[in-house]
Design a protein around this motif. Structure first.
Motif, PDB file in Angstrom:
ATOM      1  N   ALA A   1     -17.023 -27.400  40.634  1.00  0.00           N
ATOM      2  CA  ALA A   1     -16.527 -28.735  40.987  1.00  0.00           C
ATOM      3  C   ALA A   1     -17.311 -29.809  40.252  1.00  0.00           C
ATOM      4  N   ARG A   2     -18.636 -29.650  40.232  1.00  0.00           N
ATOM      5  CA  ARG A   2     -19.479 -30.635  39.536  1.00  0.00           C
ATOM      6  C   ARG A   2     -19.125 -30.721  38.067  1.00  0.00           C
ATOM      7  N   GLU A   3     -18.914 -29.541  37.448  1.00  0.00           N
ATOM      8  CA  GLU A   3     -18.746 -29.493  36.006  1.00  0.00           C
ATOM      9  C   GLU A   3     -17.369 -29.995  35.575  1.00  0.00           C
ATOM     10  N   VAL A   4     -16.343 -29.679  36.363  1.00  0.00           N
ATOM     11  CA  VAL A   4     -14.983 -29.829  35.867  1.00  0.00           C
ATOM     12  C   VAL A   4     -14.191 -30.930  36.577  1.00  0.00           C
ATOM     13  N   ALA A   5     -14.436 -31.104  37.884  1.00  0.00           N
ATOM     14  CA  ALA A   5     -13.518 -31.933  38.663  1.00  0.00           C
ATOM     15  C   ALA A   5     -13.596 -33.410  38.279  1.00  0.00           C
ATOM     16  N   ASP A   6     -12.428 -34.059  38.241  1.00  0.00           N
ATOM     17  CA  ASP A   6     -12.381 -35.518  38.153  1.00  0.00           C
ATOM     18  C   ASP A   6     -12.550 -36.104  39.546  1.00  0.00           C
ATOM     19  N   ARG A   7     -12.093 -35.331  40.523  1.00  0.00           N
ATOM     20  CA  ARG A   7     -12.088 -35.844  41.874  1.00  0.00           C
ATOM     21  C   ARG A   7     -12.294 -34.676  42.837  1.00  0.00           C
ATOM     22  N   VAL A   8     -13.103 -34.872  43.840  1.00  0.00           N
ATOM     23  CA  VAL A   8     -13.267 -33.880  44.899  1.00  0.00           C
ATOM     24  C   VAL A   8     -12.591 -34.421  46.147  1.00  0.00           C
ATOM     25  N   VAL A   9     -11.744 -33.593  46.734  1.00  0.00           N
ATOM     26  CA  VAL A   9     -11.049 -34.010  47.946  1.00  0.00           C
ATOM     27  C   VAL A   9     -11.550 -33.133  49.080  1.00  0.00           C
ATOM     28  N   PHE A  10     -12.088 -33.772  50.101  1.00  0.00           N
ATOM     29  CA  PHE A  10     -12.640 -33.020  51.226  1.00  0.00           C
ATOM     30  C   PHE A  10     -11.675 -33.103  52.400  1.00  0.00           C
TER      31      PHE A  10
ATOM     32  N   GLU B   1     -15.488 -39.107  43.209  1.00  0.00           N
ATOM     33  CA  GLU B   1     -15.988 -38.391  42.034  1.00  0.00           C
ATOM     34  C   GLU B   1     -17.030 -37.386  42.491  1.00  0.00           C
ATOM     35  N   PRO B   2     -17.104 -36.256  41.798  1.00  0.00           N
ATOM     36  CA  PRO B   2     -18.027 -35.220  42.258  1.00  0.00           C
ATOM     37  C   PRO B   2     -19.467 -35.717  42.352  1.00  0.00           C
ATOM     38  N   ALA B   3     -19.923 -36.501  41.366  1.00  0.00           N
ATOM     39  CA  ALA B   3     -21.326 -36.926  41.367  1.00  0.00           C
ATOM     40  C   ALA B   3     -21.666 -37.645  42.668  1.00  0.00           C
ATOM     41  N   SER B   4     -20.850 -38.639  43.034  1.00  0.00           N
ATOM     42  CA  SER B   4     -21.169 -39.403  44.235  1.00  0.00           C
ATOM     43  C   SER B   4     -20.892 -38.593  45.493  1.00  0.00           C
ATOM     44  N   PHE B   5     -19.838 -37.742  45.458  1.00  0.00           N
ATOM     45  CA  PHE B   5     -19.517 -36.949  46.643  1.00  0.00           C
ATOM     46  C   PHE B   5     -20.668 -36.009  46.995  1.00  0.00           C
ATOM     47  N   PHE B   6     -21.204 -35.350  45.979  1.00  0.00           N
ATOM     48  CA  PHE B   6     -22.271 -34.388  46.272  1.00  0.00           C
ATOM     49  C   PHE B   6     -23.589 -35.084  46.579  1.00  0.00           C
TER      50      PHE B   6
ATOM     51  N   ALA C   1     -18.300 -34.443  56.014  1.00  0.00           N
ATOM     52  CA  ALA C   1     -18.524 -33.944  54.658  1.00  0.00           C
ATOM     53  C   ALA C   1     -19.992 -33.574  54.483  1.00  0.00           C
ATOM     54  N   ARG C   2     -20.880 -34.391  55.048  1.00  0.00           N
ATOM     55  CA  ARG C   2     -22.313 -34.116  54.945  1.00  0.00           C
ATOM     56  C   ARG C   2     -22.618 -32.769  55.618  1.00  0.00           C
ATOM     57  N   GLY C   3     -22.075 -32.573  56.789  1.00  0.00           N
ATOM     58  CA  GLY C   3     -22.288 -31.325  57.521  1.00  0.00           C
ATOM     59  C   GLY C   3     -21.787 -30.127  56.729  1.00  0.00           C
ATOM     60  N   PHE C   4     -20.609 -30.285  56.142  1.00  0.00           N
ATOM     61  CA  PHE C   4     -20.014 -29.196  55.365  1.00  0.00           C
ATOM     62  C   PHE C   4     -20.888 -28.849  54.157  1.00  0.00           C
ATOM     63  N   LEU C   5     -21.329 -29.885  53.435  1.00  0.00           N
ATOM     64  CA  LEU C   5     -22.143 -29.643  52.239  1.00  0.00           C
ATOM     65  C   LEU C   5     -23.469 -28.982  52.605  1.00  0.00           C
ATOM     66  N   ASN C   6     -24.050 -29.411  53.717  1.00  0.00           N
ATOM     67  CA  ASN C   6     -25.294 -28.789  54.158  1.00  0.00           C
ATOM     68  C   ASN C   6     -25.118 -27.304  54.390  1.00  0.00           C
ATOM     69  N   GLN C   7     -23.914 -26.944  54.890  1.00  0.00           N
ATOM     70  CA  GLN C   7     -23.702 -25.539  55.211  1.00  0.00           C
ATOM     71  C   GLN C   7     -23.481 -24.677  53.980  1.00  0.00           C
ATOM     72  N   ILE C   8     -22.809 -25.236  52.958  1.00  0.00           N
ATOM     73  CA  ILE C   8     -22.490 -24.353  51.825  1.00  0.00           C
ATOM     74  C   ILE C   8     -23.535 -24.420  50.724  1.00  0.00           C
ATOM     75  N   ILE C   9     -24.311 -25.499  50.638  1.00  0.00           N
ATOM     76  CA  ILE C   9     -25.372 -25.548  49.625  1.00  0.00           C
ATOM     77  C   ILE C   9     -26.687 -25.247  50.319  1.00  0.00           C
ATOM     78  N   HIS C  10     -27.234 -24.094  50.013  1.00  0.00           N
ATOM     79  CA  HIS C  10     -28.401 -23.640  50.778  1.00  0.00           C
ATOM     80  C   HIS C  10     -29.674 -24.285  50.262  1.00  0.00           C
TER      81      HIS C  10
END
Lengths: 256, 264
Positions: free
Chosen positions: A214-223, A234-239, A247-256
């Motif tokens: 997603a970081r490398e390719v996506a123009d847009r991340v939809v949560f 945009e991925p940069a700001s989303f992540f 979204a914060r909770g979700f990212l915490n769970q999948i990025i260890h």
């Protein structure tokens, strides 16, 4: 061909998919609730969210594998309603890659790629074969063209599935968790193929948990969560700084 | 003990010739009946699975009628009842078909349509056993429902049901013996005739039994060959698929519970 149900995209000519106020229910369960999404030509969108959030359902609605219950879906200027002719013409322009590959096990790799171009597009056997071999070369699996799906590894099967979809020369590709059923060591070969495809300007909507991709390719991340789009950006700001708590909770769970 | 079979009959043949003529009728009935059954069965079986409710109901009706009436009764319906209920001239024409054929055709239709109902259920089961993803992938590629059935669903479903079709092949030729009740001189009828002419009951029916057994073995073996010939490369029959997993289990170390490791 497109007299009926032809609708010009609502914002400019560059939109290839317009989803408006989409509703989808499975019995009492609301899978999609008032979803709006516009995909521009050449855009790469990554859909993410917890399981059951409706992201797979959304892309399955885009080529009408799931029938929606309310709202509008316009793909390449054709509104998806119940007319089979419209649905089939849309499906020709929309390629789809599934989590479980869904190759046809009784056909060889190259025959898998030739079937739809011959039967739907009306290509001759020789033309279809040439196109299939070209695309199999592109996903670097042309050496296995005469093998059968069961004789390939998962990663190879998924690359064949990508080539099979590309043989219809679609205007947009949908990916439904394409790497989730793969052994870890095979994820990269499939992602590399997808990155390559993105680099060539293909319009892509991907449901995936591969945040590196997603970081490398996506123009847009939809949560998405609970059938609605909660946040997009945009991925940069989303992540870096997701705006919503979910979204914060979700990212915490999948990025260890 | 089978010596009597080579004795002269009253009409100058040998008894074994009677048996062989009977075998001929049995084989003809089973062979042509099978193709009727297979063609109708595939069509009806597909009909059972289509979206169109009217077609599906019609296919269901066919299966329920032909599967649930005893073969013997169906044989009588085709032979005795059908000519009576058809309009006069057509019924008379059917009754006037000369002897062997007058029994053969009703028997052929009867066995074909009865077995078709059974095959239809196998075809339906085969289609329903396929993963949903196959239809979805075909749809996603723009294949119409017709093309999806023709090129994706049916070829896979038929491969899947070859083993269970074996029992239908064996079923149809065993059921040919019922045709003796409407006067077709097939194998069992000839055996009975020999037994009546010679009073060698054991020999007559013993020979017929042996012939039926040999036919069953041939049918079984040919279906095995077909199964092997149409098998998809890379796929394994269910039996073989289990064995590698067993082999994994007996590998050293693999038998240890999860989380335990051999201390070196």
């Amino acid at each position: 061909m497109r007299q009926q149900g032809a609708v010009s995209p609502s914002d400019g000519t560059s939109a290839i998919v317009v989803v408006e106020k989409l509703m989808k229910r499975f019995g009492r369960f609301t899978a999609l609730n008032d979803v709006n999404l516009t995909v521009a030509k050449g855009e790469k969108i990554v859909l993410c969210g917890p399981s059951g959030s409706g992201k797979s359902t959304l892309i399955r609605c885009i080529n009408h594998i799931e029938k929606h219950d309310g709202g509008r879906i316009v793909v390449d200027g054709v509104e998806l309603m119940d007319r089979m002719a419209d649905i089939n013409s849309v499906r020709c322009e929309v390629g789809m890659v599934f989590q479980s590959f869904n190759l046809f096990p009784h056909l060889s790799v190259v025959e898998n790629c030739m079937l739809a171009p011959m039967k739907v597009r009306g290509l001759s056997r020789a033309e279809a074969h040439e196109r299939a071999m070209g695309l199999l070369r592109k996903v670097r699996i042309d050496g296995q063209a005469d093998k059968y799906p069961a004789q390939l590894s998962g990663g190879q099967q998924q690359r064949v599935a990508i080539a099979r979809a590309l043989c219809m020369q679609p205007k947009i590709m949908l990916f439904d968790e394409p790497t989730s059923a793969l052994d870890p060591e095979m994820v990269k070969e499939v992602l590399d193929t997808m990155v390559q495809l993105a680099g060539e300007g293909m319009t892509m909507v991907c449901v995936t948990h591969e945040m590196g991709f997603a970081r490398e390719v996506a123009d847009r991340v939809v949560f998405m969560d609970q059938g609605s789009i909660v946040e997009e950006g945009e991925p940069a700001s989303f992540f870096r700084a997701p705006r919503t708590e979910r979204a914060r909770g979700f990212l915490n769970q999948i990025i260890h | 003990m089978f010596g009597v079979l080579f004795e002269q009959t009253a009409d100058g043949q040998r008894y074994i010739d009677w048996l062989l003529t009977g075998l001929g009728w049995t084989l003809a009935l089973a062979f042509f009946g099978w193709w009727i059954a297979f063609a109708v069965g595939v069509v009806v079986g597909i009909g059972r699975t289509v979206q169109n409710r009217f077609v599906a109901a019609l296919a269901r009706l066919y299966v329920e009628i032909f599967r649930n009436i005893p073969v013997l009764v169906q044989m009588f319906l085709w032979y005795f009842v059908l000519p009576e209920i058809l309009p006069g001239r057509l019924g008379d024409a059917i009754k006037q078909i000369p002897p062997p054929w007058g029994s053969f055709f009703p028997a052929l239709v009867c066995l074909g349509l009865y077995t078709a109902a059974r095959i239809a259920e196998q075809v339906r089961a085969g289609i329903e056993a396929l993963p949903k993803g196959q239809t979805e992938a075909a749809n996603a590629l723009g294949l119409t429902p017709h093309l999806t059935y023709r090129h994706v669903i049916v070829p896979q479903a038929l491969r899947l049901i070859v083993p269970s079709l074996t029992s239908e092949v064996m079923g149809i030729y065993k059921n040919t013996s019922v045709a003796l009740t409407i006067g077709l001189m097939e194998l069992t009828a000839q055996a009975r005739q020999i037994s009546e002419a010679t009073f060698q009951t054991f020999t007559a029916f013993g020979a017929a039994t042996l012939i039926y057994l040999v036919l069953a073995l041939i049918a079984y073996q040919s279906m095995m060959l077909i199964d092997r010939a149409v098998r998809i490369p890379g796929s394994t029959p269910a039996k073989d698929a289990i064995e590698p997993a067993l082999a994994d289990d007996v590998q050293p170390g693999a038998a240890l519970p999860h989380g335990m490791e051999v201390v070196k």
